[in-house]
Design a protein around this motif. Structure first.
Motif, PDB file in Angstrom:
ATOM      1  N   ALA A 281       1.093  -0.659  -0.530  1.00 14.66           N
ATOM      2  CA  ALA A 281       0.454  -0.184   0.349  1.00 14.66           C
ATOM      3  C   ALA A 281       0.857   1.428   0.171  1.00 14.66           C
ATOM      4  O   ALA A 281       0.527   1.948  -0.765  1.00 14.66           O
ATOM      5  CB  ALA A 281      -1.089  -0.199   1.150  1.00 14.66           C
ATOM      6  N   GLU A 282       1.775   1.203   0.853  1.00 20.48           N
ATOM      7  CA  GLU A 282       3.024   1.938   0.853  1.00 20.48           C
ATOM      8  C   GLU A 282       3.558   3.134  -0.066  1.00 20.48           C
ATOM      9  O   GLU A 282       3.376   4.093  -1.148  1.00 20.48           O
ATOM     10  CB  GLU A 282       4.003   1.875   1.851  1.00 20.48           C
ATOM     11  CG  GLU A 282       3.587   1.943   2.970  1.00 20.48           C
ATOM     12  CD  GLU A 282       2.838   0.077   3.589  1.00 20.48           C
ATOM     13  OE1 GLU A 282       3.129  -0.405   2.472  1.00 20.48           O
ATOM     14  OE2 GLU A 282       2.477  -0.051   5.151  1.00 20.48           O
ATOM     15  N   GLU A 283       4.154   1.643  -1.248  1.00 21.89           N
ATOM     16  CA  GLU A 283       4.241   1.878  -2.495  1.00 21.89           C
ATOM     17  C   GLU A 283       3.713   2.955  -3.532  1.00 21.89           C
ATOM     18  O   GLU A 283       3.839   2.979  -4.221  1.00 21.89           O
ATOM     19  CB  GLU A 283       5.101   0.896  -3.563  1.00 21.89           C
ATOM     20  CG  GLU A 283       6.583  -0.029  -2.252  1.00 21.89           C
ATOM     21  CD  GLU A 283       5.770  -0.561  -1.218  1.00 21.89           C
ATOM     22  OE1 GLU A 283       4.773  -1.116  -0.993  1.00 21.89           O
ATOM     23  OE2 GLU A 283       7.081  -1.484  -0.958  1.00 21.89           O
TER      24      GLU A 283
ATOM     25  N   TYR B 163      18.033  11.838   0.982  1.00 23.92           N
ATOM     26  CA  TYR B 163      16.525  11.523   1.826  1.00 23.92           C
ATOM     27  C   TYR B 163      16.012  12.673   1.103  1.00 23.92           C
ATOM     28  O   TYR B 163      15.705  14.213   1.156  1.00 23.92           O
ATOM     29  CB  TYR B 163      16.892  12.665   3.362  1.00 23.92           C
ATOM     30  CG  TYR B 163      17.894  11.315   4.078  1.00 23.92           C
ATOM     31  CD1 TYR B 163      16.858  10.559   5.268  1.00 23.92           C
ATOM     32  CD2 TYR B 163      19.581  11.457   4.805  1.00 23.92           C
ATOM     33  CE1 TYR B 163      17.884   9.793   6.176  1.00 23.92           C
ATOM     34  CE2 TYR B 163      19.916  10.357   5.050  1.00 23.92           C
ATOM     35  CZ  TYR B 163      18.485   9.768   6.510  1.00 23.92           C
ATOM     36  OH  TYR B 163      19.610   8.526   6.818  1.00 23.92           O
ATOM     37  N   GLU B 164      14.510  12.521   1.355  1.00 23.36           N
ATOM     38  CA  GLU B 164      13.826  13.263   0.045  1.00 23.36           C
ATOM     39  C   GLU B 164      12.998  13.866   1.120  1.00 23.36           C
ATOM     40  O   GLU B 164      12.518  12.890   2.593  1.00 23.36           O
ATOM     41  CB  GLU B 164      12.629  12.374  -0.279  1.00 23.36           C
ATOM     42  CG  GLU B 164      11.523  12.399  -0.834  1.00 23.36           C
ATOM     43  CD  GLU B 164       9.973  11.744  -2.157  1.00 23.36           C
ATOM     44  OE1 GLU B 164      10.709  11.842  -3.048  1.00 23.36           O
ATOM     45  OE2 GLU B 164       9.456  11.246  -0.540  1.00 23.36           O
ATOM     46  N   LEU B 165      13.141  15.370   0.931  1.00 22.70           N
ATOM     47  CA  LEU B 165      12.437  16.404   1.925  1.00 22.70           C
ATOM     48  C   LEU B 165      11.395  16.668   1.521  1.00 22.70           C
ATOM     49  O   LEU B 165      11.282  17.531  -0.051  1.00 22.70           O
ATOM     50  CB  LEU B 165      13.297  16.761   2.691  1.00 22.70           C
ATOM     51  CG  LEU B 165      13.606  16.615   3.597  1.00 22.70           C
ATOM     52  CD1 LEU B 165      14.800  17.849   4.165  1.00 22.70           C
ATOM     53  CD2 LEU B 165      13.408  16.292   4.390  1.00 22.70           C
TER      54      LEU B 165
ATOM     55  N   TYR C 112       9.385  11.297   8.664  1.00 18.96           N
ATOM     56  CA  TYR C 112      10.360  13.161   8.330  1.00 18.96           C
ATOM     57  C   TYR C 112       9.299  13.022   6.845  1.00 18.96           C
ATOM     58  O   TYR C 112       9.154  13.810   6.877  1.00 18.96           O
ATOM     59  CB  TYR C 112      11.660  13.442   8.378  1.00 18.96           C
ATOM     60  CG  TYR C 112      12.235  11.646   7.260  1.00 18.96           C
ATOM     61  CD1 TYR C 112      12.317  12.400   5.800  1.00 18.96           C
ATOM     62  CD2 TYR C 112      12.341  11.140   7.709  1.00 18.96           C
ATOM     63  CE1 TYR C 112      12.803  11.475   5.293  1.00 18.96           C
ATOM     64  CE2 TYR C 112      12.715   9.879   7.055  1.00 18.96           C
ATOM     65  CZ  TYR C 112      12.611  10.358   5.436  1.00 18.96           C
ATOM     66  OH  TYR C 112      13.696   9.490   4.884  1.00 18.96           O
ATOM     67  N   LYS C 113       8.219  12.154   6.374  1.00 21.61           N
ATOM     68  CA  LYS C 113       8.023  12.399   5.450  1.00 21.61           C
ATOM     69  C   LYS C 113       6.229  11.059   5.258  1.00 21.61           C
ATOM     70  O   LYS C 113       6.059  10.262   5.412  1.00 21.61           O
ATOM     71  CB  LYS C 113       8.958  12.058   3.854  1.00 21.61           C
ATOM     72  CG  LYS C 113       9.037  10.367   3.503  1.00 21.61           C
ATOM     73  CD  LYS C 113       9.895   9.940   2.657  1.00 21.61           C
ATOM     74  CE  LYS C 113      10.538   9.150   2.883  1.00 21.61           C
ATOM     75  NZ  LYS C 113      11.506   8.942   1.066  1.00 21.61           N
ATOM     76  N   PRO C 114       5.639  11.506   4.417  1.00 22.83           N
ATOM     77  CA  PRO C 114       4.325  11.255   4.169  1.00 22.83           C
ATOM     78  C   PRO C 114       4.784   9.750   2.938  1.00 22.83           C
ATOM     79  O   PRO C 114       5.473   9.502   2.434  1.00 22.83           O
ATOM     80  CB  PRO C 114       3.340  12.033   3.005  1.00 22.83           C
ATOM     81  CG  PRO C 114       4.389  13.381   2.962  1.00 22.83           C
ATOM     82  CD  PRO C 114       5.357  13.339   3.747  1.00 22.83           C
TER      83      PRO C 114
ATOM     84  N   GLN D  34       8.687   2.793   7.152  1.00 17.83           N
ATOM     85  CA  GLN D  34      10.569   3.108   6.482  1.00 17.83           C
ATOM     86  C   GLN D  34      10.797   4.143   6.527  1.00 17.83           C
ATOM     87  O   GLN D  34      11.720   4.924   5.680  1.00 17.83           O
ATOM     88  CB  GLN D  34      10.892   2.644   4.514  1.00 17.83           C
ATOM     89  CG  GLN D  34      11.114   2.585   4.047  1.00 17.83           C
ATOM     90  CD  GLN D  34      11.422   2.041   2.804  1.00 17.83           C
ATOM     91  OE1 GLN D  34      11.075   0.875   2.259  1.00 17.83           O
ATOM     92  NE2 GLN D  34      11.690   2.581   1.734  1.00 17.83           N
ATOM     93  N   ASN D  35       9.758   5.437   6.749  1.00 18.53           N
ATOM     94  CA  ASN D  35       9.907   6.674   6.527  1.00 18.53           C
ATOM     95  C   ASN D  35      10.298   7.434   7.596  1.00 18.53           C
ATOM     96  O   ASN D  35      10.721   8.580   7.869  1.00 18.53           O
ATOM     97  CB  ASN D  35       8.820   7.694   6.025  1.00 18.53           C
ATOM     98  CG  ASN D  35       8.397   6.967   4.560  1.00 18.53           C
ATOM     99  OD1 ASN D  35       9.133   7.025   3.666  1.00 18.53           O
ATOM    100  ND2 ASN D  35       7.186   7.552   4.154  1.00 18.53           N
ATOM    101  N   VAL D  36      11.009   6.458   8.783  1.00 20.07           N
ATOM    102  CA  VAL D  36      11.323   6.663  10.035  1.00 20.07           C
ATOM    103  C   VAL D  36      12.657   6.503  10.922  1.00 20.07           C
ATOM    104  O   VAL D  36      13.201   5.681   9.406  1.00 20.07           O
ATOM    105  CB  VAL D  36      10.533   5.633  11.206  1.00 20.07           C
ATOM    106  CG1 VAL D  36      11.203   6.305  12.994  1.00 20.07           C
ATOM    107  CG2 VAL D  36       8.854   5.329  11.361  1.00 20.07           C
ATOM    108  N   ASP D  37      13.357   8.000  10.613  1.00 20.41           N
ATOM    109  CA  ASP D  37      14.823   8.262  10.760  1.00 20.41           C
ATOM    110  C   ASP D  37      14.970   9.581  11.650  1.00 20.41           C
ATOM    111  O   ASP D  37      13.929   9.472  13.086  1.00 20.41           O
ATOM    112  CB  ASP D  37      15.212   8.472   9.289  1.00 20.41           C
ATOM    113  CG  ASP D  37      16.663   8.260   9.380  1.00 20.41           C
ATOM    114  OD1 ASP D  37      17.700   7.985  10.241  1.00 20.41           O
ATOM    115  OD2 ASP D  37      16.947   7.589   8.036  1.00 20.41           O
ATOM    116  N   VAL D  38      16.450   8.852  12.736  1.00 15.21           N
ATOM    117  CA  VAL D  38      16.649   9.730  13.365  1.00 15.21           C
ATOM    118  C   VAL D  38      16.462  11.001  13.078  1.00 15.21           C
ATOM    119  O   VAL D  38      17.049  11.190  11.611  1.00 15.21           O
ATOM    120  CB  VAL D  38      18.144   9.710  13.867  1.00 15.21           C
ATOM    121  CG1 VAL D  38      18.445  10.727  14.766  1.00 15.21           C
ATOM    122  CG2 VAL D  38      17.451   8.351  14.706  1.00 15.21           C
ATOM    123  N   CYS D  39      15.840  12.152  12.992  1.00 13.07           N
ATOM    124  CA  CYS D  39      15.476  13.503  12.709  1.00 13.07           C
ATOM    125  C   CYS D  39      15.772  15.341  14.214  1.00 13.07           C
ATOM    126  O   CYS D  39      15.516  14.886  15.233  1.00 13.07           O
ATOM    127  CB  CYS D  39      13.951  13.841  12.672  1.00 13.07           C
ATOM    128  SG  CYS D  39      13.308  12.415  11.142  1.00 13.07           S
TER     129      CYS D  39
END
Length: 237
Positions: free
Chosen positions: A51-53, A73-75, A212-214, A220-225
């Motif tokens: 679903a995410e892809e 990293y995509e912002l 950090y992003k939709p 997979q979109n989780v990271d140290v921010c």
């Protein structure tokens, strides 16, 4: 010719907001509205696999917000909510199924279980923010963003209860893009790895492992921010 331009968006509210998270992400707000428009009711019944892809593919094609890549990293160029003047409180949300309405359900049972499942009863305490204005900064397609904003009646959680009701919104053109960093202050979650150079004072920065992003539900979109509100002394993206 690039269609993206720096914007400031102000929502004027009639009623207080109920919050489920310290911030509202503007890119998430626009993504939700866009996906609901694109997919209709199918948006709420997305398959559990891939679903995410599928969602990301739509966002890359349709999102009216500038997207850039920094160290891989995509912002998305969209800030979180800025609430300058507010009163913080709490509100208890109650839910309990009324057995008089059992005929309206598809259940063949004579009794509905309110201890678990879809009809579970609860009394949930949630943060309440009393404010007249919520501000976002974004770099995007003004015309398309304004079109999508017309489909957003309220902000925050428990909107169907009347919370976060939007009186009006104002879209202003800006000279500079403040959607990611403004005056050395982080305006949205920014992955630490996205910076080419970064220095800060220990008490001036907050770091957490968050999305950090939709879509924000995708692990997979989780990271140290670096979190919104952090002061960056020197940086390079």
């Amino acid at each position: 010719m690039e269609r993206f331009e720096p914007l400031k968006i102000s929502f004027l509210l009639r009623t207080p907001m109920v919050m489920g998270w310290p911030y509202i992400h503007f890119d998430a707000l626009i993504a939700h509205t866009l996906l609901r428009e694109e997919l209709g009711q199918e948006y709420y019944t997305l398959p559990s696999k891939k679903a995410e892809e599928f969602v990301v593919e739509i966002l890359h094609k349709k999102m009216p917000i500038k997207r850039t890549i920094h160290n891989g990293y995509e912002l998305w160029h969209a800030s979180v909510s800025i609430i300058a003047e507010n009163i913080l409180g709490g509100v208890t949300i109650y839910k309990r199924f009324d057995s008089r309405h059992i005929s309206l359900t598809k259940s063949k049972k004579k009794r509905i279980d309110i201890a678990r499942g879809r009809f579970k009863a609860f009394a949930m305490r949630m943060p309440l923010v009393v404010t007249k204005k919520v501000i976002f900064y974004v770099c995007g397609d003004k015309e398309e963003i304004e079109r999508l904003l017309r489909h957003i009646p309220a902000l925050g959680k428990k909107r169907v209860y009347g919370f976060g009701d939007i009186k009006k919104y104002i879209v202003e053109e800006m000279a500079e893009d403040h959607s990611i960093i403004r005056d050395n202050v982080a305006m949205r979650p920014i992955p630490v790895g996205a910076f080419k150079k970064l220095s800060f004072g220990v008490r001036e920065i907050k770091v957490a492992k968050v999305a950090y992003k939709p879509p924000y539900w995708w692990k997979q979109n989780v990271d140290v921010c670096v979190m919104p509100g952090s002061v960056l002394r020197e940086y390079e993206l």
